[in-house]
Design an enzyme around this catalytic site. Structure first.
Site, PDB file in Angstrom:
ATOM      1  NE  ARG A 164      -4.263  -1.405   0.331  1.00 47.41           N
ATOM      2  CZ  ARG A 164      -4.312  -2.433  -0.810  1.00 47.41           C
ATOM      3  NH1 ARG A 164      -3.440  -2.954  -1.363  1.00 47.41           N
ATOM      4  NH2 ARG A 164      -5.509  -3.237  -0.497  1.00 47.41           N
TER       5      ARG A 164
ATOM      6  CD  GLU B 221      -3.465   3.457  -5.052  1.00 44.81           C
ATOM      7  OE1 GLU B 221      -4.465   2.869  -5.349  1.00 44.81           O
ATOM      8  OE2 GLU B 221      -2.433   3.033  -4.482  1.00 44.81           O
TER       9      GLU B 221
ATOM     10  CG  HIS C 271      -4.018  -0.558  -6.292  1.00 46.70           C
ATOM     11  ND1 HIS C 271      -4.297   0.077  -5.314  1.00 46.70           N
ATOM     12  CD2 HIS C 271      -4.238  -1.718  -6.289  1.00 46.70           C
ATOM     13  CE1 HIS C 271      -4.283  -0.529  -4.370  1.00 46.70           C
ATOM     14  NE2 HIS C 271      -4.372  -1.840  -4.789  1.00 46.70           N
TER      15      HIS C 271
END
Ligand code: NAP
Length: 321
Positions: A237, A266, A285
């Protein structure tokens, strides 16, 4: 059919049909401009929620007094306040295992792309710069035979270790809360303190969950401990790394490069300094983002949700009570 659920992620027709055989389904498109408002409208009366990528705070949970289960289509559960869900007696389920191999592939893709400057040089060719054979200014660094340091030797860490040891003849070091005799036996992995691992590894790959103990785990001090020229891969993360410190270390050439699938914010803002650094490979991602794996994750989440609403213990229950 007396249970109602809200689905806030797109499901395949087959999975949607399966759900509809058991529960009343309301779909909400969170990418629509009124998506969140629509979700708030349908939360009262919902017994289950199924989706991902939405921080579910108490403001939303307070609207859903009948909620019994939140079925997340993810392995990471950092979007949820687990003690709060437990206090409310709301089950939280997730989808480990089915995404392990695909996410490890993503880690290796970033590692190879960073080491061999794949994205930078592919863009260089596309931009019409390839006029003669290359010299050292465009060379990368070897992967095979080097040392990989895995921070977080869980499911994905173990799958990375297997690729590294069996496929690339790499020496594998790892750091975790606990030692992993299985990984040591199967992949020849060696346990190290975090500092020792950072000082010895040519490649450092982060595969820890985001938690109070891992937020900011890799900051300026840790980056300074890395070998000069070493490459950092983050498939965990974004907030596990202090991004400002990383940008500085990359700019100064303190470390050789970074392969990043996850970011503090993000989607990554288009003006992020990371995007101006040629030694950064940034992906949006995509850890588990293949057709097969996303379908398997959604199937697992549907199973979890139906088990929970049927009064059974779901297989992948995060907060058993
Ligand atoms: P996992 O099996 O639970 O493994 C996580 C490992 O991290 C565990 O082995 C744990 O060690 C270790 N760990 C936890 N806190 C630590 C700390 N403070 N210091 C050192 N080690 C620590 O989880 P997983 O299935 O491998 O997934 C890991 C994470 O990857 C997920 O939580 C998610 O955030 C991320 N992920 C990202 C993507 C993506 O799209 N990029 C996709 C999938 C997953 P112990 O076992 O010793 O406690």
């Amino acid at each position: 059919m007396n249970k109602r659920i809200v689905v806030y992620k797109t499901l395949s027709p087959a999975l949607l049909e399966r759900l509809q055989q058991h529960v009343a389904v309301t779909q909400v498109d969170l990418t629509a401009s009124d998506g969140l408002a629509r979700l708030r409208e349908v939360l009262p009366g919902a017994h289950g929620l199924l989706g991902a990528s939405l921080p579910l705070g108490s403001d939303l949970l307070d609207l859903a007094p009948d909620l019994q289960v939140v079925s997340s289509i993810s392995v990471g559960v950092d979007n949820y306040d687990i003690p709060d869900l437990t206090r409310r007696r709301v089950m939280l389920t997730h989808t480990p295992d089915v995404l392990t191999e695909t996410t490890a592939d993503t880690g290796f893709a970033l590692l190879l792309a960073s080491a061999r400057r794949v994205v930078e040089l592919a863009n260089w060719v596309r931009d019409g710069h390839w006029h003669k054979s290359l010299g050292p200014a465009h060379f990368g660094t070897d992967v095979q035979g080097k040392t990989l340091g895995i921070v977080g030797m869980g499911r994905i860490g173990d799958a990375l270790a297997r690729r590294a040891a069996a496929g690339f003849g790499m020496r594998v070091l790892y750091h975790s809360n606990h030692r992993k005799p299985d990984a040591e036996a199967r992949h020849g992995a060696r346990y190290r303190s975090l500092d020792a691992l950072l000082g010895e590894a040519d490649f450092v790959c982060l595969t820890v969950p985001l938690s109070a103990s891992t937020e900011g785990l890799i900051g300026a001090r840790e980056l300074a401990l890395m070998k000069p020229g070493a490459i950092l891969v983050n498939i965990a993360r974004g907030r596990v790394v202090d991004e400002a410190a990383l940008i500085e270390a990359l700019r100064d050439g303190r470390i050789g490069g970074a392969g990043l699938d996850v970011f503090e914010q993000e989607p990554l803002p288009a003006d992020s300094p990371l995007l101006r650094l040629s030694n950064v490979v940034a992906t949006p991602h995509i850890g588990s983002a293949t057709h097969e794996t996303r379908e398997a994750m959604a199937r697992c989440a549907v199973d979890n949700l139906l088990e929970a609403l049927a009064g059974e213990r779901p297989r992948y229950w995060v907060n058993p009570f």
